[in-house]
Enzyme design. Structure first.
Site, PDB file in Angstrom:
ATOM      1  N   ASN A 172     -12.753 -53.370   5.258  1.00 28.71           N
ATOM      2  CA  ASN A 172     -13.930 -53.241   4.381  1.00 28.71           C
ATOM      3  C   ASN A 172     -13.487 -53.474   2.935  1.00 28.71           C
ATOM      4  OD1 ASN A 172     -16.162 -52.472   2.928  1.00 28.71           O
ATOM      5  ND2 ASN A 172     -16.144 -50.327   3.590  1.00 28.71           N
ATOM      6  N   TRP A 173     -13.843 -54.633   2.403  1.00 29.58           N
ATOM      7  CA  TRP A 173     -13.381 -54.989   1.049  1.00 29.58           C
ATOM      8  C   TRP A 173     -14.188 -54.266  -0.035  1.00 29.58           C
ATOM      9  CZ3 TRP A 173     -12.646 -61.099   1.181  1.00 29.58           C
ATOM     10  CH2 TRP A 173     -11.676 -61.401   2.155  1.00 29.58           C
ATOM     11  N   LYS A 174     -15.284 -53.635   0.341  1.00 24.00           N
ATOM     12  CA  LYS A 174     -16.168 -52.960  -0.620  1.00 24.00           C
ATOM     13  C   LYS A 174     -16.536 -53.934  -1.755  1.00 24.00           C
ATOM     14  CE  LYS A 174     -14.344 -48.608   0.996  1.00 24.00           C
ATOM     15  NZ  LYS A 174     -13.999 -47.212   0.768  1.00 24.00           N
TER      16      LYS A 174
ATOM     17  N   HIS B  18     -22.128 -46.155   6.124  1.00 21.57           N
ATOM     18  CA  HIS B  18     -20.869 -45.833   5.436  1.00 21.57           C
ATOM     19  C   HIS B  18     -21.116 -44.660   4.489  1.00 21.57           C
ATOM     20  CE1 HIS B  18     -17.366 -46.073   2.864  1.00 21.57           C
ATOM     21  NE2 HIS B  18     -16.791 -46.765   3.832  1.00 21.57           N
TER      22      HIS B  18
ATOM     23  N   GLU C 218     -20.233 -44.067   1.599  1.00 24.17           N
ATOM     24  CA  GLU C 218     -20.623 -44.438   0.220  1.00 24.17           C
ATOM     25  C   GLU C 218     -22.105 -44.796   0.146  1.00 24.17           C
ATOM     26  OE1 GLU C 218     -17.457 -47.279  -0.294  1.00 24.17           O
ATOM     27  OE2 GLU C 218     -16.036 -45.609  -0.268  1.00 24.17           O
TER      28      GLU C 218
ATOM     29  N   GLU D  19     -14.910 -41.595   9.802  1.00 25.97           N
ATOM     30  CA  GLU D  19     -14.278 -41.659   8.489  1.00 25.97           C
ATOM     31  C   GLU D  19     -14.534 -40.343   7.749  1.00 25.97           C
ATOM     32  OE1 GLU D  19     -13.738 -45.929   6.911  1.00 25.97           O
ATOM     33  OE2 GLU D  19     -15.814 -45.409   6.537  1.00 25.97           O
TER      34      GLU D  19
ATOM     35  N   GLY E 277     -10.352 -43.341   0.368  1.00 25.85           N
ATOM     36  CA  GLY E 277      -9.891 -43.715  -0.969  1.00 25.85           C
ATOM     37  C   GLY E 277      -9.095 -42.628  -1.677  1.00 25.85           C
TER      38      GLY E 277
ATOM     39  N   SER F 236      -7.970 -43.943   4.269  1.00 26.59           N
ATOM     40  CA  SER F 236      -6.581 -44.065   3.786  1.00 26.59           C
ATOM     41  C   SER F 236      -5.604 -44.572   4.854  1.00 26.59           C
ATOM     42  CB  SER F 236      -6.096 -42.738   3.204  1.00 26.59           C
ATOM     43  OG  SER F 236      -6.886 -42.383   2.078  1.00 26.59           O
TER      44      SER F 236
ATOM     45  N   GLY G  24      -9.967 -49.668   4.212  1.00 24.96           N
ATOM     46  CA  GLY G  24     -10.532 -50.022   2.910  1.00 24.96           C
ATOM     47  C   GLY G  24      -9.473 -50.678   2.031  1.00 24.96           C
ATOM     48  N   GLY G  25      -8.921 -49.902   1.108  1.00 26.17           N
ATOM     49  CA  GLY G  25      -7.970 -50.419   0.116  1.00 26.17           C
ATOM     50  C   GLY G  25      -6.872 -51.299   0.695  1.00 26.17           C
TER      51      GLY G  25
HETATM   52  P1  13P Z   1      -9.762 -46.437   2.288  1.00 26.95           P
HETATM   53  O1  13P Z   1      -8.960 -47.073   3.394  1.00 26.95           O
HETATM   54  O2  13P Z   1      -9.569 -47.127   0.967  1.00 26.95           O
HETATM   55  O3  13P Z   1      -9.560 -44.969   2.239  1.00 26.95           O
HETATM   56  O4  13P Z   1     -11.306 -46.666   2.640  1.00 26.95           O
HETATM   57  C1  13P Z   1     -11.763 -46.345   3.906  1.00 26.95           C
HETATM   58  C2  13P Z   1     -13.137 -46.863   4.066  1.00 26.95           C
HETATM   59  O5  13P Z   1     -14.068 -46.373   3.448  1.00 26.95           O
HETATM   60  C3  13P Z   1     -13.346 -48.000   4.963  1.00 26.95           C
HETATM   61  O6  13P Z   1     -14.690 -48.202   5.218  1.00 26.95           O
END
Ligand code: 13P
Length: 245
Positions: A9-11, A94, A96, A166, A172, A207, A228-229
């Protein structure tokens, strides 16, 4: 057994040129992993990334969509549009979206249904906040988030989707759930799905990095990761996919 899935997930990161470069690096270095890789770039870059992925085995997904099929919904993108752009997957619910944009369980359920109606595979994201965990509510919160979707679409359709656990406190933050904490929730989700959910992919997110993926992926009910990251670096993301193999 569910086929392992590693989703990135590149956000809301990266220019168009960076999206092309990152997808190109993934395509050039993908090996015959027995794991399905999927990437979720920002909506505006989907077409460009789809061109880069054509002929590769890496799947494309989007991060959000409208629950409506079409109409006067300014600023929204429909499941059919995403499908046409080359998407196979869509993230729904998600954390967020839930916390920053006020998405509630019933909207998430509508999106899940709309995605499947258009032939997309929804990845339903669920998870508790730190406060809910500290209050001992983790399993209750996760079950409720899943049950609302189950009531909307039925158990069989739910199980044809993917579920990503998650924990909000692990997203994050660099603070990953321990393999035991994650397995406990994944096991409870598997149980909740019953016999229909034996092959449903259950992903862990929060993470995930190459350095912690092995132990997480070794858990019985963890079938892959939602990253994510660490998915913004081709080498790291490929390494995570390799560890799942
Ligand atoms: P991180 O891997 O950056 O913690 O993000 C997880 C995430 O929200 C994937 O959708």
């Amino acid at each position: 057994m569910a086929k392992p899935l590693i989703a990135g997930n590149w956000k809301m990161h990266g220019t168009a040129a960076e999206a092309v470069a990152l997808s190109r690096q993934l395509v050039e270095n993908e090996q015959s992993f027995c794991v399905q890789m999927a990437i979720f770039p920002p909506t505006l870059h989907l077409g460009l990334v789809a061109s880069e992925l054509s002929g590769s085995s890496i799947a494309l997904g989007a991060q959000n969509m409208s629950e409506y099929r079409s109409g006067a919904f300014t600023g929204e993108v429909s499941a059919d549009m995403l499908k046409e752009a080359g998407c196979g997957y869509i993230l729904v619910g998600h954390s967020e979206r839930r916390t920053l944009f006020g998405e509630v369980d019933s909207t998430v359920a509508d999106k899940f249904k709309a995605a499947q109606n258009s032939g997309l595979v929804p990845i339903l994201c669920v998870g508790e906040t730190l406060q809910q965990r500290q209050q001992g509510l983790t399993l209750e919160v996760v079950a409720e988030q899943i049950n609302v979707v189950k009531e909307k679409v039925g158990i069989e359709s739910l199980c044809h989707g993917v579920i990503a656990y998650e924990p909000v406190w692990a997203i994050g933050s660099g603070e990953v759930a321990s393999p035991e904490q994650a397995q406990l929730v994944h096991g409870a989700i598997r149980e909740l799905l019953g016999s229909s959910g034996i092959d449903t992919s259950l992903l862990y997110g929060g993470s995930v990095k190459a350095s912690n993926a092995v132990e997480l992926f070794a858990q019985r009910d963890i079938d892959g990761g939602l990253v994510g990251g660490a998915s913004l670096e081709a080498d790291e993301f490929l390494k995570i996919a390799q560890l799942m193999t």
